[in-house]
Design a protein around this motif. Structure first.
Motif, short mmCIF file in Angstrom:
data_model
loop_
_atom_site.label_atom_id
_atom_site.label_comp_id
_atom_site.label_asym_id
_atom_site.label_seq_id
_atom_site.Cartn_x
_atom_site.Cartn_y
_atom_site.Cartn_z
N THR A 227 -18.44 26.87 -3.49
CA THR A 227 -18.09 25.45 -3.59
C THR A 227 -16.99 25.13 -2.58
OG1 THR A 227 -16.45 25.86 -5.32
CG2 THR A 227 -18.68 25.36 -6.03
N ARG A 229 -14.10 21.92 -1.42
CA ARG A 229 -13.49 20.62 -1.71
C ARG A 229 -12.28 20.45 -0.80
NH1 ARG A 229 -9.29 21.12 -5.84
NH2 ARG A 229 -9.16 23.28 -6.57
N TYR A 230 -11.91 19.19 -0.61
CA TYR A 230 -10.79 18.86 0.26
C TYR A 230 -9.56 18.61 -0.60
CZ TYR A 230 -14.13 18.60 4.05
OH TYR A 230 -15.10 18.93 4.99
#
Length: 240
Positions: A227, A229-230
């Motif tokens: 996964t 994400r930022y």
């Protein structure tokens, strides 16, 4: 083998039958007594049909080594992730009701496989001799990724307002932006009842079967999921 009464009054030829118990009838005294035999089977199968409580089991999330890389203005960012981990999937079946005779046993059972939210019974294991069957499957869990983040990403995020809540800034007062990549998998330690069928198959292919139950124990892992994400700030102890 011949079974008979001590004084020779009655004989019964049971051929090569195997004793599995006795038949007894009695009133105030024992009226009749005899051995119970079965013919020698060609093979004995144990077929596992269901795991009644498998739906209630819950796998646990296991994180591998995450990677966090800064995303800078007008610069292309490359994210690389490479990690392997050895895992031995172990499945073991034993049973509480069965024949403990010197025959060749064989069998098959659906092996539970673990996913993100639960389990499926998919791959089938086959067995040879014994009263306790075990299937060991050593495999390598692989987390591999190379991804390029476009040079326009920072400005795109800023224009969309996605940096407005970020409080940590760089030396120019601009919000920090990082991409966090986390590889993970699910693991389960199972101890479950199962239900199945024990089956004697004779040389003429006639069969004798009855229900059987036992216990399945397993240590299983899913495949790796990655996964991304930022985030404003990379977590501590994260590779970058």
């Amino acid at each position: 083998m011949t079974a008979g009464i001590a004084d020779g009054k009655a004989d019964a030829n049971v051929g090569t039958g195997y004793p599995v118990g006795v038949w007894v009838r009695s009133g105030t005294e024992i009226d009749s007594f005899g051995m119970a035999f079965i013919r020698e089977p060609e093979r004995i199968n144990l077929n596992v049909d269901t795991y009644p409580t498998l739906k209630d089991a819950r796998p646990k999330l296991k994180n591998m080594t995450p990677v966090c890389v800064p995303v800078r203005r007008n610069e292309e960012t490359t994210v690389k992730l490479s990690e392997t981990r050895k895992h031995v999937d172990i499945s073991k079946w034993d049973w509480r009701v069965g024949l403990k005779l010197g025959f060749k046993y064989s069998g098959k059972a659906g092996v539970p496989s673990v996913g993100e939210t639960g389990f499926e019974v998919s791959a089938e294991a086959s067995f040879g001799l014994g009263h306790e069957w075990q299937d060991n499957n050593e495999r390598t869990l692989v987390a591999e990724m190379t991804k390029k983040i476009p040079a326009s990403t920072y400005e795109d995020f800023k224009a969309a307002g996605r940096l407005d809540s970020f409080t940590e800034v760089d030396e120019n007062g601009e919000p920090l932006l990082n991409v966090l990549v986390v590889p993970s998998y699910y693991e389960a330690n199972l101890d479950l009842p199962y239900k199945g069928t024990m089956e004697l198959v004779y040389r003429d292919q006639k069969k004798l079967s009855w229900p059987v139950s036992g216990t399945y124990t397993g240590v299983l892992a899913s495949t790796v999921n990655i996964t991304e994400r930022y985030v404003n700030v990379c977590p501590t102890n994260v590779q970058n």
